[in-house]
Design a protein around this motif. Structure first.
Motif, mmCIF file in Angstrom:
data_model
loop_
_atom_site.group_PDB
_atom_site.id
_atom_site.type_symbol
_atom_site.label_atom_id
_atom_site.label_comp_id
_atom_site.label_asym_id
_atom_site.label_seq_id
_atom_site.Cartn_x
_atom_site.Cartn_y
_atom_site.Cartn_z
ATOM 1 N N THR A 92 -48.351 56.767 -13.634
ATOM 2 C CA THR A 92 -47.662 56.449 -12.395
ATOM 3 C C THR A 92 -48.171 55.107 -11.878
ATOM 4 O OG1 THR A 92 -49.272 57.805 -11.207
ATOM 5 C CG2 THR A 92 -47.148 58.834 -11.751
ATOM 6 N N VAL A 93 -47.407 54.499 -10.991
ATOM 7 C CA VAL A 93 -47.738 53.154 -10.526
ATOM 8 C C VAL A 93 -49.123 53.101 -9.894
ATOM 9 C CG1 VAL A 93 -47.068 51.318 -8.927
ATOM 10 C CG2 VAL A 93 -45.317 52.511 -10.251
ATOM 11 N N ASP A 94 -49.512 54.168 -9.194
ATOM 12 C CA ASP A 94 -50.830 54.180 -8.562
ATOM 13 C C ASP A 94 -51.955 54.519 -9.525
ATOM 14 O OD1 ASP A 94 -50.517 56.914 -8.948
ATOM 15 O OD2 ASP A 94 -50.295 57.389 -6.811
ATOM 16 N N ALA A 168 -43.434 53.799 -15.624
ATOM 17 C CA ALA A 168 -43.316 53.795 -14.168
ATOM 18 C C ALA A 168 -43.701 52.410 -13.680
ATOM 19 C CB ALA A 168 -44.217 54.857 -13.549
ATOM 20 N N VAL A 169 -42.814 51.785 -12.904
ATOM 21 C CA VAL A 169 -43.022 50.415 -12.430
ATOM 22 C C VAL A 169 -42.848 50.390 -10.915
ATOM 23 C CG1 VAL A 169 -42.154 49.499 -14.619
ATOM 24 C CG2 VAL A 169 -40.595 49.712 -12.670
ATOM 25 N N PRO A 170 -43.351 49.349 -10.243
ATOM 26 C CA PRO A 170 -43.136 49.245 -8.798
ATOM 27 C C PRO A 170 -41.660 49.302 -8.435
ATOM 28 C CG PRO A 170 -44.811 47.690 -9.509
ATOM 29 C CD PRO A 170 -44.231 48.288 -10.763
ATOM 30 N N ALA A 171 -41.377 49.808 -7.237
ATOM 31 C CA ALA A 171 -40.003 50.038 -6.807
ATOM 32 C C ALA A 171 -39.211 48.741 -6.712
ATOM 33 C CB ALA A 171 -40.001 50.749 -5.457
ATOM 34 N N SER A 172 -37.907 48.865 -6.886
ATOM 35 C CA SER A 172 -37.023 47.717 -6.725
ATOM 36 C C SER A 172 -37.076 47.226 -5.286
ATOM 37 C CB SER A 172 -35.581 48.117 -7.074
ATOM 38 O OG SER A 172 -35.488 48.615 -8.386
#
Length: 351
Positions: A92-94, A168-172
């Motif tokens: 996950t991103v975190d 999983a990447v940072p949100a748009s």
């Protein structure tokens, strides 16, 4: 354009030599997924590894950047053992949770017999015993990410597909809804049936939140986010399908791996290629750049590249799923690997 050099190559012994299924056939490790959680390397075979105390998912500690063979251990929580045909991992991103996807390439509409092929799993880093199934069917109360399966059906729009990438990447930036990131699924095959399909490099995705219970919930529609055509790149010699996605948080970069398995006048040919792109280019639809070797030539993997892990800002770990091809090529002085051995390559990005 990124260039890479090989730091080292080798094989990992993933279970005891000579292991067999109940029918007496040999167990062959076919590593299709890998992720580095900051402490250890997790790998998964897309074929079951039978026996008490074993599963298709296992881990190695890294010592001086190389997997330590003495640290091997299996992850044996019930949900991890139950799922079949692992294809990719992600953080996950975190960085707090591991995500694992199976291929979603088969389902039985009349029964739950094939639910094991339709799983997205999540567990906290270092705590696989707390694994949960993401987006199960609440009506039937059965194991499997069957609600997610229906969303993939709608997003991909074809009767048959195979998922082989996960990131999983940072949100748009345009999203108004609070969320923790954008979950991307890489589509390798799509078509009318398992014997009537095209190889593709297509990405569908959905924004997610991590719940207080340590699971995921989706906050918008699963839809197509990206696609490109590997065959349009000079130096790509064979038709490829997407085989792995990997987010590089050190460089805010997305890697897209594709592999091939073809038969021609020279016999069976396997291998793969790697592309990279700035994450900002994902929403723009900008074509990715193919990764080169240290000499400036297109990097072509000698083996069927199926798993990619980012170790740090410079190093990449590549795992291979050669199916029944036992040849080792340049990886080892031996001609062939044992069925329990998984070949790998450690790369460094060079200036």
């Amino acid at each position: 354009m990124l260039r890479t050099e090989i730091i080292t190559e080798g094989t990992l012994t993933c279970f005891s030599p000579g292991l067999q299924y109940e029918d007496g056939s040999p167990v062959n490790v076919e590593v299709s997924a890998v992720v580095f959680d900051g402490h250890r390397l997790l790998l998964a075979s897309d074929k079951p590894i039978p026996g008490e105390g074993r599963s298709a998912v296992f881990a190695f500690d890294l010592v001086e950047g190389v997997p330590d063979p003495d640290s091997h251990r299996f992850l044996t929580a019930d949900a991890i053992r139950r799922a079949v045909k692992y294809e990719d991992f992600a953080l996950t991103v975190d960085g707090r949770y591991i995500l694992a996807t199976t291929g979603f390439d088969r389902i039985d509409d009349e029964s739950h017999d094939l639910n094991v092929y339709n799983h997205l799993l999540i567990w906290p880093v270092g705590e696989p015993e707390r694994v949960q199934v993401v987006d199960p069917d609440p009506r039937d109360g059965v194991e499997g990410s069957l609600e997610l399966r229906r969303k993939l059906d709608d997003a991909i729009g074809l009767p048959y597909y195979k998922i082989e990438g996960l990131a999983a990447v940072p949100a748009s930036p345009e999203l108004d809804e609070p969320c923790d990131g954008l979950l991307l699924f890489g589509v390798r095959e799509q078509g009318r049936a398992h014997d009537d399909f095209d190889y593709v490099a297509r990405v569908v995705g959905v924004h997610y939140r991590t719940t207080a219970a340590g699971n995921l919930e989706f906050v918008d529609e699963l839809r197509e986010r990206y696609r490109f055509d590997p065959s349009e790149y000079a130096g790509v010699r064979h038709i490829c399908g997407l085989s792995s996605l990997e987010y590089d948080p050190f460089n805010d970069r997305l890697y897209l791996m594709a592999s091939f398995e073809v038969a021609d006048e020279h016999g069976e040919q396997i291998g793969g290629y790697l592309w990279s792109m700035a994450l900002a280019d994902l929403s723009r639809g900008t074509p990715p750049s193919i990764v080169e070797d240290v000499h400036g030539e297109v990097l072509e993997f000698e083996h069927k590249a199926e798993g990619l892990a980012v170790l740090d800002a410079e190093r990449l770990f590549v795992a291979y799923d050669n199916d029944r091809d036992m040849s080792l090529g340049r990886i080892d002085q031996r001609d062939e690997r044992e069925a329990c051995e998984a070949p790998y390559t450690l790369l460094r990005i060079v200036p």
